[in-house]
Design an enzyme around this catalytic site. Structure first.
Site, PDB file in Angstrom:
ATOM      1  N   CYS A  28       0.849  -1.203   0.000  1.00 21.52           N
ATOM      2  CA  CYS A  28       0.000   0.000   0.000  1.00 21.52           C
ATOM      3  C   CYS A  28       0.878   1.244   0.000  1.00 21.52           C
ATOM      4  O   CYS A  28       0.856   2.018  -0.946  1.00 21.52           O
ATOM      5  CB  CYS A  28      -0.937  -0.021   1.204  1.00 21.52           C
ATOM      6  SG  CYS A  28      -2.139  -1.361   1.164  1.00 21.52           S
TER       7      CYS A  28
ATOM      8  N   ASP B 122      -6.739   2.905   3.663  1.00 26.48           N
ATOM      9  CA  ASP B 122      -7.924   2.679   4.494  1.00 26.48           C
ATOM     10  C   ASP B 122      -7.860   3.736   5.592  1.00 26.48           C
ATOM     11  O   ASP B 122      -7.113   3.606   6.547  1.00 26.48           O
ATOM     12  CB  ASP B 122      -7.865   1.256   5.055  1.00 26.48           C
ATOM     13  CG  ASP B 122      -8.974   0.944   6.045  1.00 26.48           C
ATOM     14  OD1 ASP B 122      -9.678   1.865   6.481  1.00 26.48           O
ATOM     15  OD2 ASP B 122      -9.123  -0.245   6.391  1.00 26.48           O
TER      16      ASP B 122
END
Length: 276
Positions: A157, A180
């Site tokens: 990520c 997120d």
């Protein structure tokens, strides 16, 4: 007011008020019960944190500071992909039958590459350049290796850092493909803030700006109400980061060498569901 809280609140409001839902798409992520995990997202969020002024830990809810550092040491010092070597259990859901996350994260940092003056892994090469050639504009680390993506339990990520030294100050740009926002955004920010401090101290520099570039900044459907409640809280003063000044070698840092002084976050007792 902690600056990290201000940024988090502004980002969350922007996502909720101006973002786009992916409910019409066949998304990869699912909840534990098998339900598709949809998100509302914004593209291209850029945040700047001046680490010389304050440490960017949220006070709206607690950052599990020691676990955050332990993960960074696991990736960047140990260059490990084995989840049993991590004190927290945050990677367990992505572990394979062999107990690893495949050729991901720390594994990539341990691979040696050929340079004009010898063979180094990315961390050792960066440390060499920071100490001997801080004027370089080529100091980049990246764990997004296309040749190995098929062998990773999760694509990285936060995948690259670009480093730049100005007047004895180490600055960095963190590039992240997906964030997120409730579960991991502040965790990533604080982890890479710690990393920048570690590289700076080990190289005779001081930490400056961390610029965080996020491509897909999103809030999951089951997180929306939690986020709305969280951003109604009143931010508290930022904590002060304490680092053992005696550590001069990057590989000598331990979790115990870091502390947050005057950290008084709001209580937060909700369990946050995690999409996988």
């Amino acid at each position: 007011m902690a600056y990290a809280d201000k940024v988090f609140i502004e980002n969350c409001k922007d996502i909720l008020e101006n973002g786009s839902w992916d409910t019409g798409q066949n998304v990869r992520t699912v909840w534990e019960d098998g339900t598709k995990a949809h998100t509302i997202k914004q593209f291209g969020i850029v945040n700047r944190y001046d680490l010389s002024k304050e440490f960017p830990a949220l006070t709206l809810r607690r950052l599990f500071f020691k676990n955050c550092i332990d993960e960074m040491l696991w990736i960047w010092q140990k260059k490990s992909n084995r989840v049993s070597e991590l004190k927290s259990r945050i990677w367990d859901a992505w572990a394979d039958e062999g107990g690893t996350i495949g050729k991901a994260y720390g594994y990539q940092l341990g691979i040696k590459h050929r340079y004009a003056d010898g063979d180094y892994d990315q961390v050792d090469r960066l440390l060499l350049d920071l100490k001997n050639n801080p004027a370089s504009r080529r100091m980049i680390t990246s764990i997004y290796n296309h040749d190995d993506l098929h062998a990773m339990s999760l694509y990285p990520c936060a995948y690259s850092m670009t480093y730049n030294v100005k007047d004895g100050v180490l600055n960095g740009i963190l590039n992240q493909r997906s964030a997120d926002f409730l579960t991991a955004n502040n965790w990533n920010v604080c982890g890479y803030a710690i990393l920048l401090h570690m590289f700076a101290q080990a190289s005779g520099l001081v930490a400056g700006e961390l610029v965080h570039v996020i491509s897909d900044a999103h809030i999951y459907d089951r997180h929306v109400n939690i986020v709305k409640e969280l951003i109604q809280k009143e931010p508290r003063p930022a904590p002060r980061l304490i680092i053992n000044p005696d550590i001069k070698n990057f590989y000598d840092f331990k979790v115990e060498d870091f502390a947050l002084e005057d950290y008084k976050p709001h209580p937060f007792k909700q369990t946050i569901p995690v999409a996988i």
